[in-house]
Design a protein around this motif. Structure first.
Motif, mmCIF file in Angstrom:
data_model
loop_
_atom_site.group_PDB
_atom_site.id
_atom_site.type_symbol
_atom_site.label_atom_id
_atom_site.label_comp_id
_atom_site.label_asym_id
_atom_site.label_seq_id
_atom_site.Cartn_x
_atom_site.Cartn_y
_atom_site.Cartn_z
ATOM 1 N N GLN A 57 0.854 -1.194 0.000
ATOM 2 C CA GLN A 57 0.000 0.000 0.000
ATOM 3 C C GLN A 57 0.882 1.233 0.000
ATOM 4 O O GLN A 57 1.928 1.270 0.676
ATOM 5 C CB GLN A 57 -0.920 0.016 1.230
ATOM 6 C CG GLN A 57 -2.013 -1.040 1.204
ATOM 7 C CD GLN A 57 -2.834 -1.008 2.471
ATOM 8 O OE1 GLN A 57 -2.323 -1.256 3.561
ATOM 9 N NE2 GLN A 57 -4.112 -0.698 2.349
ATOM 10 N N ARG A 100 -7.874 0.367 4.955
ATOM 11 C CA ARG A 100 -8.726 -0.259 3.951
ATOM 12 C C ARG A 100 -8.989 0.672 2.766
ATOM 13 O O ARG A 100 -9.386 0.215 1.701
ATOM 14 C CB ARG A 100 -10.039 -0.687 4.594
ATOM 15 C CG ARG A 100 -9.890 -1.766 5.662
ATOM 16 C CD ARG A 100 -11.138 -1.927 6.476
ATOM 17 N NE ARG A 100 -11.450 -0.728 7.247
ATOM 18 C CZ ARG A 100 -12.487 -0.612 8.066
ATOM 19 N NH1 ARG A 100 -13.324 -1.629 8.219
ATOM 20 N NH2 ARG A 100 -12.692 0.508 8.732
ATOM 21 N N ASN A 101 -8.781 1.961 2.977
ATOM 22 C CA ASN A 101 -8.919 2.959 1.913
ATOM 23 C C ASN A 101 -7.786 3.953 2.085
ATOM 24 O O ASN A 101 -7.945 5.026 2.658
ATOM 25 C CB ASN A 101 -10.284 3.641 1.972
ATOM 26 C CG ASN A 101 -10.504 4.586 0.806
ATOM 27 O OD1 ASN A 101 -9.766 4.554 -0.180
ATOM 28 N ND2 ASN A 101 -11.508 5.439 0.914
ATOM 29 N N PHE A 102 -6.611 3.557 1.587
ATOM 30 C CA PHE A 102 -5.373 4.270 1.894
ATOM 31 C C PHE A 102 -5.052 5.342 0.853
ATOM 32 O O PHE A 102 -3.893 5.577 0.540
ATOM 33 C CB PHE A 102 -4.221 3.262 1.980
ATOM 34 C CG PHE A 102 -3.070 3.730 2.810
ATOM 35 C CD1 PHE A 102 -3.248 4.211 4.077
ATOM 36 C CD2 PHE A 102 -1.780 3.682 2.303
ATOM 37 C CE1 PHE A 102 -2.178 4.639 4.842
ATOM 38 C CE2 PHE A 102 -0.691 4.105 3.048
ATOM 39 C CZ PHE A 102 -0.903 4.585 4.323
ATOM 40 N N LYS A 103 -6.064 5.995 0.337
ATOM 41 C CA LYS A 103 -5.835 7.020 -0.680
ATOM 42 C C LYS A 103 -5.830 8.423 -0.091
ATOM 43 O O LYS A 103 -5.034 9.270 -0.478
ATOM 44 C CB LYS A 103 -6.895 6.910 -1.773
ATOM 45 C CG LYS A 103 -6.907 5.576 -2.511
ATOM 46 C CD LYS A 103 -5.570 5.298 -3.193
ATOM 47 C CE LYS A 103 -5.594 3.974 -3.940
ATOM 48 N NZ LYS A 103 -4.275 3.681 -4.576
ATOM 49 N N SER A 104 -6.726 8.676 0.831
ATOM 50 C CA SER A 104 -6.840 9.997 1.449
ATOM 51 C C SER A 104 -7.035 9.821 2.947
ATOM 52 O O SER A 104 -7.602 8.814 3.400
ATOM 53 C CB SER A 104 -8.010 10.783 0.848
ATOM 54 O OG SER A 104 -9.229 10.089 1.066
ATOM 55 N N TRP A 131 -5.389 7.646 9.107
ATOM 56 C CA TRP A 131 -5.584 6.943 7.851
ATOM 57 C C TRP A 131 -6.342 5.647 8.100
ATOM 58 O O TRP A 131 -6.136 4.977 9.116
ATOM 59 C CB TRP A 131 -4.236 6.612 7.201
ATOM 60 C CG TRP A 131 -3.369 7.804 6.934
ATOM 61 C CD1 TRP A 131 -2.536 8.428 7.820
ATOM 62 C CD2 TRP A 131 -3.251 8.515 5.708
ATOM 63 N NE1 TRP A 131 -1.898 9.483 7.220
ATOM 64 C CE2 TRP A 131 -2.320 9.565 5.920
ATOM 65 C CE3 TRP A 131 -3.824 8.381 4.440
ATOM 66 C CZ2 TRP A 131 -1.958 10.455 4.918
ATOM 67 C CZ3 TRP A 131 -3.463 9.263 3.444
ATOM 68 C CH2 TRP A 131 -2.543 10.291 3.683
ATOM 69 N N ASP A 132 -7.194 5.302 7.138
ATOM 70 C CA ASP A 132 -7.874 4.014 7.120
ATOM 71 C C ASP A 132 -7.119 3.111 6.151
ATOM 72 O O ASP A 132 -7.067 3.389 4.944
ATOM 73 C CB ASP A 132 -9.335 4.173 6.704
ATOM 74 C CG ASP A 132 -10.128 2.890 6.859
ATOM 75 O OD1 ASP A 132 -9.510 1.851 7.192
ATOM 76 O OD2 ASP A 132 -11.354 2.905 6.642
ATOM 77 N N ARG A 148 -6.449 -1.376 11.355
ATOM 78 C CA ARG A 148 -7.339 -0.638 10.462
ATOM 79 C C ARG A 148 -7.005 0.847 10.374
ATOM 80 O O ARG A 148 -7.333 1.485 9.387
ATOM 81 C CB ARG A 148 -8.789 -0.796 10.915
ATOM 82 C CG ARG A 148 -9.344 -2.204 10.780
ATOM 83 C CD ARG A 148 -10.798 -2.251 11.176
ATOM 84 N NE ARG A 148 -11.368 -3.595 11.013
ATOM 85 C CZ ARG A 148 -12.630 -3.907 11.287
ATOM 86 N NH1 ARG A 148 -13.450 -2.962 11.743
ATOM 87 N NH2 ARG A 148 -13.058 -5.141 11.107
#
Length: 565
Positions: free
Chosen positions: A364, A403-407, A400-401, A386
């Motif tokens: 990631q 599971r959704n490591f974009k923003s 940061w999450d 998480r």
């Protein structure tokens, strides 16, 4: 016995035992004067009810009460007047007994517990507990504070052993100080001081999961391992600085920036360096196991400013100077042989020397996680893997999450820092995440730093504790429930320990009531001998360095002993 005869005889023989001070008296001396900065908290429930009752009483008072004294002055003197009719009716209750004298009536039967007798006291205790929870729902152990002494400059890193009995604190003065709460006294002095590399500040210290050793990382290219008593056990190998490909070197070739011990494996540790790599080490044989080279957008070397393990060591996170955060998964087949892909065909000897593995591609990546060309000073995982918290030198704290490591989930700005080692840590229940700030923090009017607490679920700042100087390192130990803060500047430093005698255990509570050790004539005091020319007032400018620096010939003539070619 006669009093005159008794006064002439001694009541005891031998050396008398010095009684220790009472713990409650000692804890009263360590209470914090100013607990926190920031938005005010709502008063407890009982205090709110008293304020509302007082407001109703003030509204019911006649407007001419101040002038009823007959003197025409501004305020009334003497004892207060008896209550009015409305107060009598409020005090009479349902029975209408206006002149009731003695203890208050028992609570109604509906307010008691199901068990009958004693339910009223249980209800009052429960209400007191509710008031305390409303006053501080997070139960922060911040009522008392002590300072572990010995540091001459800012304490930039610290770690506490898993039992909470020993503390290792590294400072800008190049020294790691060890504290033992079991043998420490109220002077709070370290029992051992070690200097890993003279001339290099300490950037990171980390205890092993068993507590028998700790890792010391400085600005040098080699980290050192010490046992729990401060004796050196080994030093990591330095790589060849003339090899261009970093995966073919057996160690770091530039200064280190961070280091941490594996959370469960006592024979594994990790370091990050300015050479752009993260390396995993075998601490038993003091050899390199794996080289991790982050994936970059372009060619070149970009320094790695921080690294961190998750709770079980299956995830590795690293903060890069280009502003990215990269995460690798250690499970499964992690890495391949570093000998594969070498420029020349590897010989048998070459393969044996390069017995370590090599990893490049992360699982990631978060691009532009923080401002480029600024350090990502700290990373921390939650237990469920998480959420990731990152601290940056750009004055931000981000959640940061994974599971959704974009923003990021939330960005908290306005958190200045002056040290590249300012870390971030979670509370034991992971409801809060905390970090330190520099003296430029506007929350502290006294000109010092702060320790900021952020609610992870509500995503807001809930508390900010004032510190006398820059706060660079934070640690909340779950076993003893105490908060450790590394504080200091260029002139002084110390490790502040925050605790609460009501729900903190051991740790700083042990040495507070112990009297300092008396000085003895046999104590060894080291002497500091300086030659006259080592002092700044006797130091001469110039010398042989003028030719090396390319000074003008007329400047060199000022020194007759210098001959120019």
């Amino acid at each position: 016995m006669d009093d005159e005869l008794r006064s002439a005889l001694p009541m005891s023989f031998g050396r008398q035992e010095v009684k220790a001070a009472r713990a409650d008296v000692a804890h009263d001396k360590t209470k914090r004067k100013e607990v926190s900065f920031g938005p005010p908290r709502p008063p407890p429930r009982g205090q709110q009810q008293q304020q509302q009752q007082q407001e109703l009483e003030d509204e019911a008072q006649p407007s001419g009460r101040a002038a009823a004294g007959g003197s025409g002055g501004g305020g009334a003197f003497g004892p207060p007047r008896p209550p009015g009719n409305h107060q009598q009716r409020a005090a009479e209750g349902a029975d209408g007994d206006a002149g009731l004298v003695g203890p208050p009536r028992p609570p109604p039967s509906g307010s008691r517990g199901e068990g009958g007798g004693g339910g009223g006291s249980d209800a009052s205790d429960a209400s007191d507990d509710d008031d305390e929870e409303e006053a501080d729902p997070y139960r922060l152990p911040i009522s008392n504070e002590v300072v572990l002494t010995g540091a001459e400059r800012a304490v930039t890193c610290l770690d506490v052993e898993h039992t909470g009995s020993r503390v290792a604190a590294g400072s800008v003065d190049n020294v790691v100080r060890l504290y033992d709460f079991n043998g420490m006294r109220s002077d709070l002095k370290p029992f051992r001081e070690v200097t890993p590399h003279d001339g290099h500040p300490v950037y990171s210290v980390s205890w092993s999961p068993t507590g028998d050793s700790f890792l010391a990382v400085t600005g040098a290219a080699q980290a050192k391992i010490y046992d729990r008593d401060g004796r050196e056990k080994g030093e990591f190998i330095r790589g060849d600085m003339y090899i261009r490909d970093m995966r073919n070197t057996k160690g770091h070739v530039s200064g280190l920036t961070c280091g941490v011990w594996h959370p469960t494996d006592r024979f594994t540790a990790m370091t990050a360096s300015e050479d752009g790599t993260v390396r995993i080490w075998d601490t038993w044989n003091v050899l390199q196991k794996t080289v991790i080279k982050p994936s970059l957008a372009g060619a070149g070397r970009v320094a790695v400013s921080s690294c961190a393990y998750n709770s079980d060591g299956r995830l590795i996170a690293a903060g890069i100077m280009d502003g990215t955060i990269q995460v690798w998964s250690v499970g499964g087949k992690f890495g391949r042989s570093a000998a594969i892909g070498a420029v020349q065909p590897p010989s048998a000897q070459h393969i044996e020397k390069q017995g370590w593995s090599y990893v490049s591609k992360p699982s990631q990546v978060a691009r532009k996680a923080h401002e480029p060309q600024t350090e990502i000073t700290g990373l921390a995982f939650t237990q469920d893997d998480r959420t990731l918290a990152s601290r940056g030198a750009d004055g931000t704290l981000r959640l940061w999450d994974l599971r959704n490591f974009k923003s990021p989930l939330k960005t908290f700005s306005g958190l200045p820092t002056n040290y590249s080692t300012t870390n971030v840590a979670f509370s034991p229940d992971e409801r809060l995440v905390m970090t330190g700030t520099a003296a430029e923090d506007p929350r502290n009017d006294a000109g010092g730093g702060t320790v900021v607490f952020v609610d992870v679920k509500e995503q807001r700042v809930v508390r900010a504790l004032g510190m006398p100087a820059h706060a660079a390192a934070v640690k909340w130990h779950d076993r003893i429930n105490q908060i450790f803060v590394g504080v200091g500047n260029r002139k002084s430093g110390g490790t502040h320990v925050l605790y609460d005698p009501s729900f903190s255990e051991r740790g700083a509570l042990l040495p507070v009531a112990r009297a300092p050790r008396a000085a003895s004539a046999l104590d060894f005091v080291p002497l500091c001998i300086k030659t006259p020319h080592a002092l700044p007032m006797f130091r001469e400018e110039g010398g042989m360095s003028l030719r090396k620096r390319g000074r003008a010939p007329e400047q060199a003539q000022l020194h007759p002993g210098l001959t120019t070619p």
